[in-house]
Design an enzyme around this catalytic site. Sequence first.
Site, short mmCIF file in Angstrom:
data_model
loop_
_atom_site.label_atom_id
_atom_site.label_comp_id
_atom_site.label_asym_id
_atom_site.label_seq_id
_atom_site.Cartn_x
_atom_site.Cartn_y
_atom_site.Cartn_z
N ASN A 38 43.07 38.47 30.46
CA ASN A 38 41.49 38.92 30.00
C ASN A 38 41.82 40.53 29.69
O ASN A 38 42.12 41.14 30.65
CB ASN A 38 40.59 38.68 31.14
N HIS A 123 29.92 29.66 41.50
CA HIS A 123 29.11 30.76 41.55
C HIS A 123 27.50 30.92 41.31
O HIS A 123 27.24 30.43 40.42
CB HIS A 123 29.57 31.58 40.25
N ARG A 148 29.83 30.75 46.17
CA ARG A 148 29.81 32.28 46.31
C ARG A 148 28.61 32.90 45.77
O ARG A 148 27.90 32.36 44.86
CB ARG A 148 31.10 32.71 45.28
N TYR A 160 28.79 44.05 39.96
CA TYR A 160 29.94 43.00 39.73
C TYR A 160 29.31 41.59 40.02
O TYR A 160 28.65 41.54 41.10
CB TYR A 160 31.11 43.27 40.30
N ASP A 212 32.35 38.10 46.87
CA ASP A 212 33.51 39.05 46.37
C ASP A 212 33.22 40.10 46.44
O ASP A 212 32.18 40.88 45.70
CB ASP A 212 33.67 38.52 44.98
N HIS A 214 35.08 42.67 45.11
CA HIS A 214 35.77 43.15 43.88
C HIS A 214 36.14 44.64 43.97
O HIS A 214 35.94 45.31 43.42
CB HIS A 214 34.58 42.85 42.62
N GLU A 238 36.21 38.39 49.80
CA GLU A 238 37.39 38.39 48.98
C GLU A 238 37.26 40.11 48.45
O GLU A 238 36.62 40.52 48.14
CB GLU A 238 36.85 37.37 47.72
N GLU A 264 44.02 37.73 43.37
CA GLU A 264 43.72 37.29 42.05
C GLU A 264 44.53 38.22 40.90
O GLU A 264 45.06 37.84 40.10
CB GLU A 264 42.22 36.91 41.52
N ARG A 285 44.69 34.32 46.61
CA ARG A 285 44.14 34.24 45.35
C ARG A 285 44.81 33.87 44.10
O ARG A 285 44.28 33.45 43.40
CB ARG A 285 42.92 35.11 44.95
N HIS A 314 42.24 31.69 42.21
CA HIS A 314 41.38 32.41 40.95
C HIS A 314 40.96 31.07 40.02
O HIS A 314 42.16 30.53 39.54
CB HIS A 314 42.07 33.27 40.44
N ASP A 318 38.10 33.00 32.38
CA ASP A 318 39.29 33.63 31.72
C ASP A 318 40.65 33.15 31.97
O ASP A 318 41.36 33.27 31.37
CB ASP A 318 39.23 35.17 31.89
N GLU A 341 38.75 27.86 43.01
CA GLU A 341 37.40 28.40 42.49
C GLU A 341 37.12 27.54 41.04
O GLU A 341 38.05 27.28 40.45
CB GLU A 341 37.52 30.09 42.14
N TRP A 405 36.77 48.81 39.36
CA TRP A 405 35.81 47.70 38.82
C TRP A 405 36.08 46.50 39.42
O TRP A 405 36.65 45.79 40.19
CB TRP A 405 35.97 47.54 37.59
C1 GCO Z 1 36.61 36.07 40.61
C2 GCO Z 1 37.02 37.39 39.71
C3 GCO Z 1 36.60 37.42 38.47
C4 GCO Z 1 37.20 38.69 37.72
C5 GCO Z 1 37.70 38.12 36.39
C6 GCO Z 1 38.62 39.46 35.56
O1 GCO Z 1 36.64 36.33 41.67
O2 GCO Z 1 36.25 34.93 39.86
O3 GCO Z 1 36.95 38.43 40.68
O4 GCO Z 1 35.19 37.43 38.21
O5 GCO Z 1 36.79 39.73 37.72
O6 GCO Z 1 38.30 36.91 36.28
O7 GCO Z 1 39.23 38.77 34.38
MG MG Z 2 37.54 37.88 42.57
#
Ligand code: GCO
Ligand code: MG
Length: 405
Positions: A38, A123, A148, A160, A212, A214, A238, A264, A285, A314, A318, A341, A405
């Site tokens: 991605n 989600h 989640r 996020y 998450d 992140h 996560e 991930e 992940r 994961h 994407d 997921e 991020w």
């Molecule tokens: C998740 C991930 C995604 C990522 C994304 C990046 O837990 O699903 O953190 O939201 O941010 O896949 O390309």
């Molecule tokens: Mg994640």
Amino acid sequence: MTTIESAKVIVCSPGRNFVTLKIFTEQGVYGLGDATLNGREKAVVSYLEDYVIPCLIGRDPSRIEDIWQYLYKGAYWRRGPVTMSAIAAVDMALWDIKGKMLDTPVYNLLGGKSREAVMVYGHANGKDIAETIDEVGRHLDKGYKAVRAQSGIPGIESTYGVSKTKDNYEPAVRGDLPKESLWSTEKYLNFIPKLFKELRDTYGDEPHLLHDCHHRLTPIEAARLGKEFEPYHLFWMEDCTPAELQESFRIIREHTTTPLAVGEVFNTVWDAQLLISEMLIDYLRTSIVRGGGISHMKKIASFAEIYHVRTGFHGATDLSPVTMSAALNFDLSINNFGIQEYMPHNGLTQELFPNSYQFKDGFMYLEEGKPGLGVDIDEEKASKYPYERAYLPVNRKEDGTLFNW
Ligand code: GCO
Ligand code: MG
């Protein structure tokens, strides 16, 4: 002997970019692999077209392990998301070919089914606590056993995991430059435990709840949050810190019993070696497309099994339906599967990638008897949706400091 005759890379964008490798044998069987990275898709396209595909022609596709080692050790430059996504695509396609040639699903080649279906998590996201509670409820009504939950944070414009439109959250944005967002750890930490208190008050103890972070906390901040989450017994917390520093999880682990999921963005077993062998995490992940394909993920999962670490692949949008199909074959076969997921792809993506998985009552099922990975690509339709540049966002703290991020 079977021989690889040709291979090509198909790039399409049915709402978001996907990179797919298709390997053809002289015998007329082909296999598919996902190579989508991605926000950096074309780097993998070039890696495959300019360097990998020429090395595949004329080889015996049944020698999956040897081809994996050739691409990994033979490049000299090991690891990293571009290299490993490219190798993953080749590996998935070769397992697909092997399954088709033997007329059996890939999960059979991996030891056969260890379970009938794969528990997935969905989600739920909302602009505030009330909306997130509703979204979790909507998922529970659909049958999800695990959800989640991400919520907007008072005082921060965008967060996020939270979509402006209430649709599934799609972080990559089309355009010439990445979008920038603002972040405050203080506001987040003061707010987010309240969401989980309200969720437990509303839905009781039974649903699995996940969250998450992140990559946004320091180890001691993550320890504080894990502790504050304890009364609400999350299924996992996560990516609480950026995990390049595996030792940092020792600090988090000392302070909290909240289960931890990470990885991930990892690419090899070495990214998680200490995390697994010191039992610093509960779920890994790393997915098939990031972790060098089925062949390398088998090794990682077997290593994790010894240390009571389970998988939690994961599965954001994407990762294409090709990765999802590979993941489900894998999830069905291993003993130390944890959860998968699942962020449903849009209708157009489903059309471009006809597949054989189906969601029912919180679980994903693979149609019986589909040989290989059980997924295809409609090339003609795919050609109507060409690549469009899109970036993941960049994140800054409120004072302008560039942040994770
Ligand atoms: C998740 C991930 C995604 C990522 C994304 C990046 O837990 O699903 O953190 O939201 O941010 O896949 O390309
Ligand atoms: Mg994640």
